[in-house]
Design a protein around this motif. Structure first.
Motif, short mmCIF file in Angstrom:
data_model
loop_
_atom_site.label_atom_id
_atom_site.label_comp_id
_atom_site.label_asym_id
_atom_site.label_seq_id
_atom_site.Cartn_x
_atom_site.Cartn_y
_atom_site.Cartn_z
N GLN A 90 0.83 -1.21 0.00
CA GLN A 90 0.00 0.00 0.00
C GLN A 90 0.86 1.26 0.00
O GLN A 90 0.54 2.24 -0.67
CB GLN A 90 -0.96 -0.02 1.19
N ARG A 91 1.96 1.24 0.72
CA ARG A 91 2.85 2.41 0.72
C ARG A 91 3.49 2.60 -0.65
O ARG A 91 3.83 3.73 -1.03
CB ARG A 91 3.94 2.25 1.78
N MET A 92 3.64 1.52 -1.40
CA MET A 92 4.21 1.62 -2.74
C MET A 92 3.20 2.14 -3.76
O MET A 92 3.56 2.45 -4.89
CB MET A 92 4.71 0.24 -3.19
N GLY A 93 1.93 2.20 -3.38
CA GLY A 93 0.92 2.73 -4.29
C GLY A 93 -0.13 1.73 -4.74
O GLY A 93 -1.02 2.09 -5.52
N PHE A 94 -0.05 0.49 -4.28
CA PHE A 94 -1.09 -0.48 -4.58
C PHE A 94 -2.30 -0.22 -3.68
O PHE A 94 -2.15 0.18 -2.52
CB PHE A 94 -0.60 -1.91 -4.33
N ARG A 95 -3.48 -0.46 -4.22
CA ARG A 95 -4.69 -0.32 -3.41
C ARG A 95 -5.47 -1.63 -3.45
O ARG A 95 -5.55 -2.30 -4.49
CB ARG A 95 -5.57 0.83 -3.92
N PRO A 96 -6.03 -2.04 -2.32
CA PRO A 96 -6.78 -3.30 -2.29
C PRO A 96 -8.02 -3.23 -3.17
O PRO A 96 -8.73 -2.23 -3.20
CB PRO A 96 -7.16 -3.44 -0.81
N LEU A 97 -8.28 -4.33 -3.89
CA LEU A 97 -9.48 -4.47 -4.71
C LEU A 97 -10.53 -5.31 -4.00
O LEU A 97 -11.69 -4.93 -3.90
CB LEU A 97 -9.13 -5.10 -6.05
N HIS A 98 -10.12 -6.48 -3.51
CA HIS A 98 -11.05 -7.35 -2.79
C HIS A 98 -10.25 -8.38 -2.02
O HIS A 98 -9.03 -8.56 -2.25
CB HIS A 98 -12.05 -8.02 -3.73
N THR A 99 -10.92 -9.06 -1.11
CA THR A 99 -10.29 -10.12 -0.34
C THR A 99 -11.05 -11.42 -0.53
O THR A 99 -12.22 -11.43 -0.94
CB THR A 99 -10.24 -9.77 1.16
N GLU A 100 -10.37 -12.51 -0.23
CA GLU A 100 -10.97 -13.85 -0.35
C GLU A 100 -10.55 -14.67 0.87
O GLU A 100 -9.35 -14.81 1.15
CB GLU A 100 -10.50 -14.52 -1.63
N ASP A 101 -11.51 -15.20 1.59
CA ASP A 101 -11.25 -16.06 2.74
C ASP A 101 -11.34 -17.52 2.31
O ASP A 101 -12.32 -17.93 1.67
CB ASP A 101 -12.25 -15.80 3.86
N LYS A 102 -10.34 -18.31 2.69
CA LYS A 102 -10.30 -19.70 2.27
C LYS A 102 -9.82 -20.58 3.43
O LYS A 102 -9.16 -20.10 4.36
CB LYS A 102 -9.34 -19.89 1.09
N LEU A 103 -10.16 -21.85 3.34
CA LEU A 103 -9.54 -22.88 4.16
C LEU A 103 -8.68 -23.72 3.24
O LEU A 103 -9.15 -24.21 2.21
CB LEU A 103 -10.60 -23.75 4.85
N VAL A 104 -7.40 -23.88 3.59
CA VAL A 104 -6.48 -24.60 2.72
C VAL A 104 -5.80 -25.71 3.52
O VAL A 104 -5.71 -25.67 4.75
CB VAL A 104 -5.40 -23.65 2.14
N ASP A 105 -5.33 -26.72 2.80
CA ASP A 105 -4.58 -27.80 3.44
C ASP A 105 -3.27 -27.26 3.99
O ASP A 105 -2.57 -26.48 3.32
CB ASP A 105 -4.29 -28.91 2.44
N ASP A 106 -2.94 -27.65 5.20
CA ASP A 106 -1.65 -27.28 5.77
C ASP A 106 -0.56 -28.03 5.00
O ASP A 106 -0.47 -29.26 5.09
CB ASP A 106 -1.62 -27.65 7.26
N PRO A 107 0.28 -27.32 4.22
CA PRO A 107 1.26 -28.01 3.37
C PRO A 107 2.34 -28.73 4.17
O PRO A 107 3.05 -29.57 3.62
CB PRO A 107 1.84 -26.89 2.51
N ARG A 108 2.45 -28.42 5.45
CA ARG A 108 3.42 -29.14 6.28
C ARG A 108 2.92 -30.54 6.62
O ARG A 108 3.72 -31.46 6.83
CB ARG A 108 3.70 -28.35 7.56
N LEU A 109 1.60 -30.69 6.68
CA LEU A 109 1.04 -32.01 6.98
C LEU A 109 0.91 -32.88 5.75
O LEU A 109 0.81 -34.10 5.86
CB LEU A 109 -0.33 -31.85 7.65
#
Length: 207
Positions: free
Chosen positions: A170-189
């Motif tokens: 954001q300090r570099m000049g990017f602005r958020p467009l949208h967010t996405e909430d997900k549940l993902v597999d823990d890649p360590r497991l």
């Protein structure tokens, strides 16, 4: 600066982690002067075509603390195809001759709609906190905007990443467009990453 330690909800499905992805864009080039190169930093040097083994070293070392796993899952043939594409640029910086981080730009959509994507950006764990990250991102952003036809830059970050990543974009000049909430597999497991990766994120409950 150490990443913030997570606390996982008790009701998560076995093997799953919650993550929020934030998609951002920059609609115009930076207005101010370029950042000064930190002392002792060499590069960036473009690695093209980037050997897949070297790329995996960069990706794995930079990404292990933040659970980067997408390119780990990728078939070697597909990764080699991506890295050989002239539209994909992997630029590596070094400190004392040792790789310190990289930024990857993707111009796949440049001819279609003027989009340049910051596909990956990060530092080796030992290089964090030396002022290299903000400078490298600024350098990459300006390189992307210098491409003929560039009209917008895109990037995404997630809550697995360093807690300062979103603020830096954001300090570099990017602005958020949208967010996405997900549940993902823990890649360590699943065995994609070592169990010691991202120690600030507790392991998901085992299936």
């Amino acid at each position: 600066m150490k990443p913030e330690t997570w606390t996982l909800p008790d009701d998560l499905p076995a093997g799953k982690l919650p993550v929020t992805i934030t998609y951002l864009e920059m609609a115009e080039p930076p207005a101010g002067p370029a950042r000064a190169r930190p002392e002792g930093v060499d590069g960036p040097v473009r690695a093209w075509p980037c050997p897949p083994a070297y790329y995996r070293f960069l990706y794995d070392t930079v990404g292990d603390p933040w659970l980067w796993e997408y390119r780990r899952r990728m078939a070697p043939e597909r990764l080699a195809e991506i890295l050989a594409d002239p539209a994909v640029e992997v630029h590596v910086v070094a400190l004392g001759g040792v790789p310190a981080g990289y930024i990857e730009l993707d111009a796949e959509k440049l001819a279609m709609d003027g989009t340049m994507d910051v596909a990956y950006f990060g530092l080796m764990p030992w290089a964090i906190g030396r002022g290299i990250g903000p400078w490298l991102l600024d350098w990459g952003v300006r390189l992307a905007w210098a491409k003929p036809g560039a009209r917008r830059l895109t990037v995404n970050t997630c809550t697995f990443d360093h807690s300062s990543a979103l603020g830096l974009y954001q300090r570099m000049g990017f602005r958020p467009l949208h967010t996405e909430d997900k549940l993902v597999d823990d890649p360590r497991l699943t065995g994609l990453l070592p169990l010691t990766a991202a120690p600030h994120i507790p392991l998901a409950r085992r299936p």
